[in-house]
Design a protein around this motif. Sequence first.
Motif, PDB file in Angstrom:
ATOM      1  N   SER A 137       5.397  -4.746 -11.011  1.00 14.09           N
ATOM      2  CA  SER A 137       4.412  -5.251  -9.930  1.00 14.09           C
ATOM      3  C   SER A 137       2.943  -4.746 -10.372  1.00 14.09           C
ATOM      4  N   GLN A 138       2.353  -5.327 -10.147  1.00 10.04           N
ATOM      5  CA  GLN A 138       0.733  -5.047 -10.312  1.00 10.04           C
ATOM      6  C   GLN A 138       1.021  -3.855  -9.140  1.00 10.04           C
ATOM      7  N   VAL A 139       0.558  -2.522 -10.350  1.00 10.68           N
ATOM      8  CA  VAL A 139       0.238  -1.291  -9.473  1.00 10.68           C
ATOM      9  C   VAL A 139      -1.394  -0.792  -9.789  1.00 10.68           C
ATOM     10  N   PHE A 140      -2.421  -0.469  -8.849  1.00  9.67           N
ATOM     11  CA  PHE A 140      -3.599  -0.562  -9.519  1.00  9.67           C
ATOM     12  C   PHE A 140      -3.518   0.982  -8.655  1.00  9.67           C
ATOM     13  N   ASN A 141      -4.764   1.962 -10.006  1.00  8.62           N
ATOM     14  CA  ASN A 141      -4.676   3.057  -9.712  1.00  8.62           C
ATOM     15  C   ASN A 141      -3.003   3.529  -9.177  1.00  8.62           C
ATOM     16  N   LYS A 194       4.565  -8.010  -5.007  1.00  9.84           N
ATOM     17  CA  LYS A 194       3.725  -8.111  -6.272  1.00  9.84           C
ATOM     18  C   LYS A 194       2.262  -7.158  -6.477  1.00  9.84           C
ATOM     19  N   VAL A 195       1.731  -7.305  -6.170  1.00  9.22           N
ATOM     20  CA  VAL A 195       0.480  -6.307  -6.365  1.00  9.22           C
ATOM     21  C   VAL A 195       0.304  -4.639  -5.529  1.00  9.22           C
ATOM     22  N   ILE A 196       0.189  -3.723  -5.925  1.00 11.73           N
ATOM     23  CA  ILE A 196       1.206  -2.526  -4.566  1.00 11.73           C
ATOM     24  C   ILE A 196      -0.527  -1.153  -4.813  1.00 11.73           C
ATOM     25  N   HIS A 197      -0.810  -0.650  -3.815  1.00 16.35           N
ATOM     26  CA  HIS A 197      -2.480  -0.297  -4.110  1.00 16.35           C
ATOM     27  C   HIS A 197      -2.233   0.743  -3.535  1.00 16.35           C
ATOM     28  N   ASN A 198      -2.210   1.520  -4.695  1.00 11.26           N
ATOM     29  CA  ASN A 198      -1.581   3.399  -5.103  1.00 11.26           C
ATOM     30  C   ASN A 198      -3.003   4.102  -4.068  1.00 11.26           C
ATOM     31  N   ARG A 199      -1.473   4.847  -3.086  1.00 11.44           N
ATOM     32  CA  ARG A 199      -2.436   5.732  -2.492  1.00 11.44           C
ATOM     33  C   ARG A 199      -2.219   7.355  -2.556  1.00 11.44           C
ATOM     34  N   ALA A 200      -0.956   7.058  -2.949  1.00 11.75           N
ATOM     35  CA  ALA A 200      -0.227   8.171  -3.359  1.00 11.75           C
ATOM     36  C   ALA A 200      -0.775   9.408  -4.426  1.00 11.75           C
ATOM     37  N   MET A 201      -0.196  10.411  -4.034  1.00 11.59           N
ATOM     38  CA  MET A 201      -0.113  11.451  -5.057  1.00 11.59           C
ATOM     39  C   MET A 201       0.993  11.434  -6.102  1.00 11.59           C
ATOM     40  N   THR A 202       1.479  11.071  -7.125  1.00 13.52           N
ATOM     41  CA  THR A 202       3.132  10.865  -8.270  1.00 13.52           C
ATOM     42  C   THR A 202       2.316  12.299  -8.528  1.00 13.52           C
ATOM     43  N   ILE A 261       1.237  -1.210  -0.264  1.00 13.39           N
ATOM     44  CA  ILE A 261       0.886   0.134  -0.241  1.00 13.39           C
ATOM     45  C   ILE A 261       1.318   1.224   0.281  1.00 13.39           C
ATOM     46  N   LEU A 262       0.701   2.210  -0.941  1.00 13.91           N
ATOM     47  CA  LEU A 262       1.984   2.896  -1.603  1.00 13.91           C
ATOM     48  C   LEU A 262       0.993   4.405  -0.403  1.00 13.91           C
ATOM     49  N   LEU A 263       1.907   5.096   0.237  1.00 12.82           N
ATOM     50  CA  LEU A 263       1.391   6.189   0.271  1.00 12.82           C
ATOM     51  C   LEU A 263       2.502   7.220   0.336  1.00 12.82           C
ATOM     52  N   ASP A 264       1.336   8.729   0.486  1.00 12.06           N
ATOM     53  CA  ASP A 264       2.057  10.565   0.963  1.00 12.06           C
ATOM     54  C   ASP A 264       3.542   9.879   1.465  1.00 12.06           C
ATOM     55  N   ARG A 265       4.295  10.031   2.523  1.00  9.95           N
ATOM     56  CA  ARG A 265       5.330  10.833   2.973  1.00  9.95           C
ATOM     57  C   ARG A 265       4.901  10.694   4.331  1.00  9.95           C
ATOM     58  N   PHE A 310       1.710  -4.580   4.099  1.00  4.20           N
ATOM     59  CA  PHE A 310       3.016  -3.371   3.805  1.00  4.20           C
ATOM     60  C   PHE A 310       2.378  -2.325   3.454  1.00  4.20           C
ATOM     61  N   TYR A 311       3.162  -1.230   3.960  1.00  7.33           N
ATOM     62  CA  TYR A 311       2.768   0.552   3.973  1.00  7.33           C
ATOM     63  C   TYR A 311       4.373   1.425   3.809  1.00  7.33           C
ATOM     64  N   MET A 312       4.485   1.661   2.649  1.00  6.67           N
ATOM     65  CA  MET A 312       5.354   2.075   2.196  1.00  6.67           C
ATOM     66  C   MET A 312       5.214   3.629   1.147  1.00  6.67           C
ATOM     67  N   CYS A 313       6.800   4.440   0.886  1.00  6.76           N
ATOM     68  CA  CYS A 313       6.575   5.669   0.217  1.00  6.76           C
ATOM     69  C   CYS A 313       7.524   5.313  -0.607  1.00  6.76           C
ATOM     70  N   LEU A 314       7.247   5.837  -1.207  1.00  6.53           N
ATOM     71  CA  LEU A 314       8.337   6.539  -2.777  1.00  6.53           C
ATOM     72  C   LEU A 314       9.965   6.650  -1.915  1.00  6.53           C
ATOM     73  N   LYS A 315       9.932   7.510  -0.685  1.00  3.32           N
ATOM     74  CA  LYS A 315      11.270   7.617  -0.326  1.00  3.32           C
ATOM     75  C   LYS A 315      11.945   6.942  -0.343  1.00  3.32           C
ATOM     76  N   HIS A 316      11.136   5.398   0.100  1.00  2.29           N
ATOM     77  CA  HIS A 316      12.093   4.549   0.455  1.00  2.29           C
ATOM     78  C   HIS A 316      12.107   3.365  -0.520  1.00  2.29           C
ATOM     79  N   VAL A 317      11.878   3.348  -1.282  1.00  2.00           N
ATOM     80  CA  VAL A 317      11.805   1.889  -2.420  1.00  2.00           C
ATOM     81  C   VAL A 317      13.410   2.248  -3.170  1.00  2.00           C
ATOM     82  N   LYS A 318      13.297   1.322  -3.241  1.00  6.74           N
ATOM     83  CA  LYS A 318      15.010   1.023  -4.038  1.00  6.74           C
ATOM     84  C   LYS A 318      14.567   0.092  -5.064  1.00  6.74           C
TER      85      LYS A 318
END
Length: 349
Positions: A97-101, A73-81, A7-11, A42-50
């Motif tokens: 990865s399969q990133v939806f939204n 393998k699957v990520i739900h994007n909730r970050a504003m990119t 689950i990708l979030l804003d920082r 698994f909660y992530m933000c882009l800053k900590h992604v390699k």
Amino acid sequence: MSSVIGILLDRKTYLGILRKQTGYEHIDYYNQAAVELGMIPFYMCLKHVKTKSALGLCFENQKYTLKRMPIPKVIHNRAMTLSPTSQQKLQAIAKISQVFNGQNRHDKLYIHRLLRASTESSAFLPHAMKYSRENLVKAMSRYVSFFVKPTNSSVGKGVLKVSVMPDQIWQVWWSNQLPRQLAEQQTIDFIDEKVNGQSYLIQETIPLSMYEGRPYDLRVSVQRGDKGQWGVTGIAGKVAADGRHVTNLAKGGEAVRCEKLFLNNGFDPVVKRKQVEEAALQIAESLSLQIPSISDVGMDMGIDHQGAIWLIEVNGRDQRYQYKHLNLNKTFYRTYETPMLYAKYLLSK
């Protein structure tokens, strides 16, 4: 770990998880749904992604653990990119990865053009065109009322409403200010100054149904679920504040249950709700043919005085909090559960 869902979030949201300060995101509902579905969020933000791994917060056994893990393998994007850098990073992740939204801020004019090309969905669109000074003059000759709105913003920011009055005087609503009455040339100059070369569109005003003398529209949460199919998770009414031209709750609007609004206008609540759902699903299907990763949207839809249904705009990151305002707690929970069901479906494919 095959059951891990990213689950990708804003920082700012990500950093607030342990402090339980996550703004509009109700993280506990993601956790609850994941546990019930046998998955690990698994909660992530882009800053900590390699390139192939990410440092993030793993929720397991009712607690968070900070750890570095392979990109899920699957990520739900909730970050504003919005920045080019973040978009590039998201695109790189989407290759493994399969990133939806994946892209969740959609240009309003682009969405309008996609839907205009669909025979089934175009019926729900009010007239709209790209903003230019020339098109503004055209709009003033064609419409008695219209909106001038940014193509790439949310929560009603930067929206102007323009309506003609007797003797070619125009009434212009801007921000929180009282409406001003201007001659035609003054109106053109005023709007052009506010637009200031930014990307805006002109959209004909829908004569929205009213509640207690105030216009309202509907936020319709449309999401893909457990079989990958679109469904309507919830509908909530948003009534504009007195004297305001936008219904957004962030701009003083009031959340009201849609059935109450329908009854107030003499519409059969069961029939009208079904019509709104069918329209929203048609629009979602049309969009997903052009934007395959789209899977979780909040549509603003209006009903005019004759009961016709109109699409106002599509929000790629529905904040969902209108259900909390209305104490529709089961619906509020389901808006978090449904993307997790979709994530589990994608994992199983």
